[in-house]
Design an enzyme around this catalytic site. Structure first.
Site, PDB file in Angstrom:
ATOM      1  N   ASP A  27     -33.444 -39.172  40.364  1.00 13.01           N
ATOM      2  CA  ASP A  27     -33.647 -37.910  41.075  1.00 13.01           C
ATOM      3  C   ASP A  27     -35.051 -37.764  41.639  1.00 13.01           C
ATOM      4  O   ASP A  27     -35.290 -36.850  42.424  1.00 13.01           O
ATOM      5  CB  ASP A  27     -33.396 -36.735  40.122  1.00 13.01           C
ATOM      6  N   ASP A  34     -31.414 -42.576  35.078  1.00 14.73           N
ATOM      7  CA  ASP A  34     -32.526 -41.738  34.650  1.00 14.73           C
ATOM      8  C   ASP A  34     -31.899 -40.552  33.911  1.00 14.73           C
ATOM      9  O   ASP A  34     -30.707 -40.248  34.096  1.00 14.73           O
ATOM     10  CB  ASP A  34     -33.306 -41.263  35.882  1.00 14.73           C
ATOM     11  N   ASP A  74     -33.701 -37.049  32.878  1.00 15.30           N
ATOM     12  CA  ASP A  74     -34.111 -35.691  33.244  1.00 15.30           C
ATOM     13  C   ASP A  74     -33.999 -35.451  34.739  1.00 15.30           C
ATOM     14  O   ASP A  74     -34.607 -36.165  35.534  1.00 15.30           O
ATOM     15  CB  ASP A  74     -35.543 -35.439  32.779  1.00 15.30           C
TER      16      ASP A  74
END
Length: 231
Positions: free
Chosen positions: A171, A12, A14
């Site tokens: 995240d 991922d 961001d």
């Protein structure tokens, strides 16, 4: 031949590779202010961490009763975000080290993100991560964003990898759910420590509860080696 055999790693972007959530918040705040919503705060933004930009602005439209079309809101937010991304975004040092470690070992790498293709390109170029991360997938290029598995499955397809041989780094809870739905292993590094107990993170194969402050490239690499041997 990689030490890790047939493993491919999908990141991922961001909040995982780069600390871009403050920029996303500021882009969102500026956008909503333009449309008469002056009090969008960080706590409001936290509810959208891990959700694609398109789905975020669609929810804003419902939540705040905005009349502007989704495409217009999307364009305005992306414009604000790109202005910020081109000047003020940083890669997490240990994540950069992990990317370099994997690339040096010949591990196939990809980025699968809810951001627009333009934002992904701008961030990777700004941080220099484009030197190693050439395969990218935006949620704009698939049918559904996270928590649907589409972006991860498309990343695996572009890498020529079986989903079961892929490991995702995430995240956010929707991303962990998407990795699980894709049949991929997941290393979860929560951006928001308060979300570490979210049920979606319970599906992760490795949960770094302390987030980026606790994550190290060497420990993650050694976990991958052990997981590969155990497979």
């Amino acid at each position: 031949m990689s030490t890790l055999g047939g493993i491919s790693v999908i990141f991922d972007l961001d909040g995982t590779l780069v600390d871009s959530e403050p920029n996303y918040y500021e882009a969102g705040r500026r956008t909503l202010a333009e449309y008469g919503v002056p009090d969008f705060g960080w706590a409001d933004h936290e509810g959208y961490v891990g959700i694609s930009t398109r789905e975020t602005v669609a929810d804003w439209r419902r939540r705040y009763g905005l009349r502007a079309p989704v495409e217009e809101l999307l364009a305005v937010k992306n414009r604000h975000y790109l202005e910020l991304a081109r000047t003020s975004v940083r890669a997490y040092p240990q994540m950069r080290a992990f990317v370099e470690l994997l690339a040096d070992d010949g591990v196939p790498l990809a980025v699968a993100s809810g951001s627009s293709p333009e934002a992904i390109e701008a961030i990777l170029a700004r941080t220099g991560l484009d030197a190693w991360l050439h395969t990218t997938v935006s949620a704009d290029e698939v049918t559904e964003g996270k928590p649907a598995p589409d972006v991860f499955l498309e990343a695996a397809r572009r890498l020529g990898a079986d989903p079961g041989d892929c490991v995702v780094l995430e995240d956010a809870a929707p991303g962990a759910a998407a990795a699980h739905a894709a049949g991929m292993r997941c290393i979860a590094v929560p951006y928001l420590a308060a979300q570490a107990d979210a049920p979606e993170f319970a599906t992760a194969d490795l949960l770094v509860r302390g987030g980026q402050a606790e994550f190290t490239a060497r420990a993650a690499y050694e976990w991958l080696v052990r997981a590969d041997r155990a497979a």
